[in-house]
Scaffold this motif. Sequence first.
Motif, PDB file in Angstrom:
ATOM      1  N   PHE A   1     -82.646  41.858 -59.310  1.00 51.30           N
ATOM      2  CA  PHE A   1     -82.889  40.840 -58.286  1.00 51.30           C
ATOM      3  C   PHE A   1     -84.156  40.056 -58.610  1.00 51.30           C
ATOM      4  CE2 PHE A   1     -80.517  42.538 -54.290  1.00 51.30           C
ATOM      5  CZ  PHE A   1     -79.328  42.447 -54.990  1.00 51.30           C
ATOM      6  N   VAL A   2     -85.232  40.789 -58.915  1.00 49.13           N
ATOM      7  CA  VAL A   2     -86.525  40.145 -59.182  1.00 49.13           C
ATOM      8  C   VAL A   2     -86.451  39.293 -60.445  1.00 49.13           C
ATOM      9  CG1 VAL A   2     -88.945  40.575 -59.754  1.00 49.13           C
ATOM     10  CG2 VAL A   2     -87.833  41.927 -57.964  1.00 49.13           C
ATOM     11  N   ILE A   3     -85.838  39.836 -61.501  1.00 52.36           N
ATOM     12  CA  ILE A   3     -85.721  39.104 -62.765  1.00 52.36           C
ATOM     13  C   ILE A   3     -84.926  37.813 -62.568  1.00 52.36           C
ATOM     14  CG2 ILE A   3     -84.680  39.181 -65.070  1.00 52.36           C
ATOM     15  CD1 ILE A   3     -87.254  40.766 -64.859  1.00 52.36           C
ATOM     16  N   THR A   4     -83.836  37.896 -61.817  1.00 58.11           N
ATOM     17  CA  THR A   4     -83.014  36.707 -61.558  1.00 58.11           C
ATOM     18  C   THR A   4     -83.785  35.683 -60.736  1.00 58.11           C
ATOM     19  OG1 THR A   4     -81.033  38.104 -61.585  1.00 58.11           O
ATOM     20  CG2 THR A   4     -80.806  35.916 -60.627  1.00 58.11           C
ATOM     21  N   TYR A   5     -84.490  36.155 -59.717  1.00 61.00           N
ATOM     22  CA  TYR A   5     -85.276  35.265 -58.852  1.00 61.00           C
ATOM     23  C   TYR A   5     -86.333  34.507 -59.656  1.00 61.00           C
ATOM     24  CZ  TYR A   5     -88.923  33.986 -55.491  1.00 61.00           C
ATOM     25  OH  TYR A   5     -89.878  33.308 -54.777  1.00 61.00           O
ATOM     26  N   LEU A   6     -86.932  35.184 -60.639  1.00 57.29           N
ATOM     27  CA  LEU A   6     -88.000  34.565 -61.433  1.00 57.29           C
ATOM     28  C   LEU A   6     -87.464  33.748 -62.604  1.00 57.29           C
ATOM     29  CD1 LEU A   6     -90.525  37.550 -61.459  1.00 57.29           C
ATOM     30  CD2 LEU A   6     -90.665  35.457 -60.105  1.00 57.29           C
ATOM     31  N   GLY A   7     -86.147  33.745 -62.795  1.00 60.59           N
ATOM     32  CA  GLY A   7     -85.548  32.902 -63.825  1.00 60.59           C
ATOM     33  C   GLY A   7     -85.580  33.476 -65.220  1.00 60.59           C
TER      34      GLY A   7
ATOM     35  N   PHE B   1     -99.928  37.054 -65.093  1.00 59.50           N
ATOM     36  CA  PHE B   1     -98.751  37.535 -65.820  1.00 59.50           C
ATOM     37  C   PHE B   1     -97.551  36.675 -65.431  1.00 59.50           C
ATOM     38  CE2 PHE B   1     -95.210  40.340 -66.867  1.00 59.50           C
ATOM     39  CZ  PHE B   1     -95.610  40.877 -68.078  1.00 59.50           C
ATOM     40  N   LYS B   2     -97.333  35.618 -66.165  1.00 57.69           N
ATOM     41  CA  LYS B   2     -96.248  34.688 -65.866  1.00 57.69           C
ATOM     42  C   LYS B   2     -94.937  35.182 -66.487  1.00 57.69           C
ATOM     43  CE  LYS B   2     -98.968  31.682 -63.821  1.00 57.69           C
ATOM     44  NZ  LYS B   2     -98.886  31.445 -62.361  1.00 57.69           N
ATOM     45  N   ILE B   3     -93.891  35.250 -65.668  1.00 53.78           N
ATOM     46  CA  ILE B   3     -92.556  35.593 -66.161  1.00 53.78           C
ATOM     47  C   ILE B   3     -91.722  34.320 -66.186  1.00 53.78           C
ATOM     48  CG2 ILE B   3     -90.435  36.870 -65.670  1.00 53.78           C
ATOM     49  CD1 ILE B   3     -92.080  39.115 -64.584  1.00 53.78           C
ATOM     50  N   THR B   4     -91.152  34.005 -67.350  1.00 55.24           N
ATOM     51  CA  THR B   4     -90.385  32.770 -67.526  1.00 55.24           C
ATOM     52  C   THR B   4     -89.016  33.098 -68.113  1.00 55.24           C
ATOM     53  OG1 THR B   4     -91.119  32.363 -69.802  1.00 55.24           O
ATOM     54  CG2 THR B   4     -92.577  31.604 -68.024  1.00 55.24           C
ATOM     55  N   ASN B   5     -88.251  32.040 -68.422  1.00 52.11           N
ATOM     56  CA  ASN B   5     -86.928  32.266 -69.017  1.00 52.11           C
ATOM     57  C   ASN B   5     -87.016  32.730 -70.467  1.00 52.11           C
ATOM     58  OD1 ASN B   5     -87.747  29.912 -70.214  1.00 52.11           O
ATOM     59  ND2 ASN B   5     -86.032  28.664 -69.498  1.00 52.11           N
ATOM     60  N   ASN B   6     -88.221  32.816 -71.010  1.00 50.70           N
ATOM     61  CA  ASN B   6     -88.393  33.401 -72.340  1.00 50.70           C
ATOM     62  C   ASN B   6     -88.432  34.926 -72.288  1.00 50.70           C
ATOM     63  OD1 ASN B   6     -88.559  30.925 -73.742  1.00 50.70           O
ATOM     64  ND2 ASN B   6     -90.695  30.684 -73.106  1.00 50.70           N
ATOM     65  N   ASP B   7     -88.640  35.470 -71.085  1.00 46.84           N
ATOM     66  CA  ASP B   7     -88.692  36.925 -70.926  1.00 46.84           C
ATOM     67  C   ASP B   7     -87.282  37.495 -70.804  1.00 46.84           C
ATOM     68  OD1 ASP B   7     -91.572  37.787 -70.748  1.00 46.84           O
ATOM     69  OD2 ASP B   7     -91.574  36.208 -69.229  1.00 46.84           O
ATOM     70  N   CYS B   8     -87.141  38.734 -71.259  1.00 44.53           N
ATOM     71  CA  CYS B   8     -85.830  39.401 -71.229  1.00 44.53           C
ATOM     72  C   CYS B   8     -86.008  40.837 -70.755  1.00 44.53           C
ATOM     73  CB  CYS B   8     -85.191  39.380 -72.616  1.00 44.53           C
ATOM     74  SG  CYS B   8     -83.613  40.280 -72.720  1.00 44.53           S
ATOM     75  N   HIS B   9     -85.153  41.244 -69.852  1.00 40.88           N
ATOM     76  CA  HIS B   9     -85.113  42.630 -69.361  1.00 40.88           C
ATOM     77  C   HIS B   9     -83.857  43.289 -69.901  1.00 40.88           C
ATOM     78  CE1 HIS B   9     -84.484  46.071 -66.780  1.00 40.88           C
ATOM     79  NE2 HIS B   9     -83.450  45.502 -66.187  1.00 40.88           N
TER      80      HIS B   9
END
Length: 557
Positions: free
Chosen positions: A252-258, A228-236
């Motif tokens: 924090f986690v979302i920012t860390y993963l970009g 499950f790769k999280i990239t800058n295409n993902d949005c929370h």
Amino acid sequence: MTHIGSGFINLFGLKSPTPEQQGQDGVEPLVGIMMKNCPEWLMILWGNICYSFATVPVYETFSQKAARYILNITELTVLNTKLEFLKQITETITCTGDEDKKERNENEPLTLKTKHLKNIVLCNTDLPYKKGTFDIDYEQIPETGKLKDVRKYYKILLDLGIEIVSLKKVEEAGKNKPLPHVPPVPETLYMICFTSGTTGNPKGALLTHKNFTVNSCSATNDLIPPFFKITNNDCHISYLPLSHTLEQIVCFVITYLGARIGFYSGSVMNIVDDIAVLQPSIFITVPRLLTRVYAAIKSTIEKGSMFSRSMFDFAYQRKLKLLKSGYCHNQTIWDKLIFSKIQNKFGGNLRVTIVGSAPLDEEIITFLRVTLGCFVLEGYGATETCAVSTLSLWGDYLYPYGSHVGVPLSCNELRLDPISESEFVPNDHTDCEYGEICIRGRTVMKGYYKNLNETKKTIDENGWFHTGDIGKILPNKTVQIIGRKKFIFKLAQGEYVSPEHIENIYCMSTLVSQCCVVGHTYASCLVGIIVPEFEEIRKKLKKKSLNELNDLINEDE
């Protein structure tokens, strides 16, 4: 972040702890935040981190008495907010709100009931400024909508000696004289997070940078599998309050993963419209919202023709069979033909939904996994343990022993303490263990702010935090939540009841808006108070041609 932190020092005289002071109790300057989720919330939070300031969220739904208690006990001198909260702040610090009318003499002149608050920072992006400066021209603030009479309250605060500046002015002061960062150590205080205080004064959980860093790293490592790769295409979509620890951990986690963070418009009533605009792939939510979504979908299905209901049931069973085989996605023919309308209501990009704060019925979780075609995970935790303590595992889509909240994070230990006079004990038919959930690990708070007695009641001498929640360990070693220890009671015939569990089941009905279940030790039955969904009831009655009952409802209204 550098400009904001430096601005707080240059404008308000805040002082970062020295290297020798780092990690000691009470040395960190405290900075308050009272506003809904927005980019400025996180900017101020991260600016505080850069200079080892501790953040104190003041949740906007706190009672004025609770908010005043927090301002006084923490001795806050700086509060970041927005124009829409100036009325609430004014009434809180002068005891002039509806809550205080009975205790206040009408002829008494306005005085401050908070001893230390001296500075308010307005974080609105559209403030009117005096020409060539970032000084607020408050007489030009439009008084429309939520800002009715805002100039009056602005003037009252000025007359009481409160200095009001814009966040732009703070940033300008920091930009003109930037200061080197003062990074925290693990034991440096990160935040004082107060409870709601519904049964007394709020309790402030002392959370350190170690607590948050460990929880964020564990959540990242334990939650996100390699596939499950999280990239800058993902949005929370950030809509759960940033005043609470869960939303901060997620950001924090979302920012860390970009990945990207989108903020809701400020009203939960418009969350569906916000989702349509932001099209999130990551959605963190609470059971009540998902229960309402489930009820709305079921209601829509019931209104359809017999053919459409049959098609939905057929498609649902086919996808349910795939789910039980370990496949959870939205790439089937049934998604394109049947479930795409539901998925598009959530933006069409949803990949994972995480739910916490209260138990969610297994029927709803399974239904959403099938119809949304995304991973739906359930977690459990508390403010005192930095939000996340347990989490369900990816690929665990079957519930042979009922719904559960997964297993402890790698940073935590979990045990169940026996509870006296309870039916929650092993019997001949199960090897489950029951008791009060206790958690120990590096995510557990230091204690409650200036409240040693409550700290000793909650954290024992061996470092175990007693949550007050009753749970059981299922045969597959996952944790199931039964209810709150203090909310479980015994009826006259000796039967123990968890009213919260019953309420959640009733709220699954499309006809129920809210439900409250009460009982008494001397009674042999329960009493349920139901707030109906009148619109749904009208539709049901009309469908059954019971117009006389429908007329009766209209008369009662």
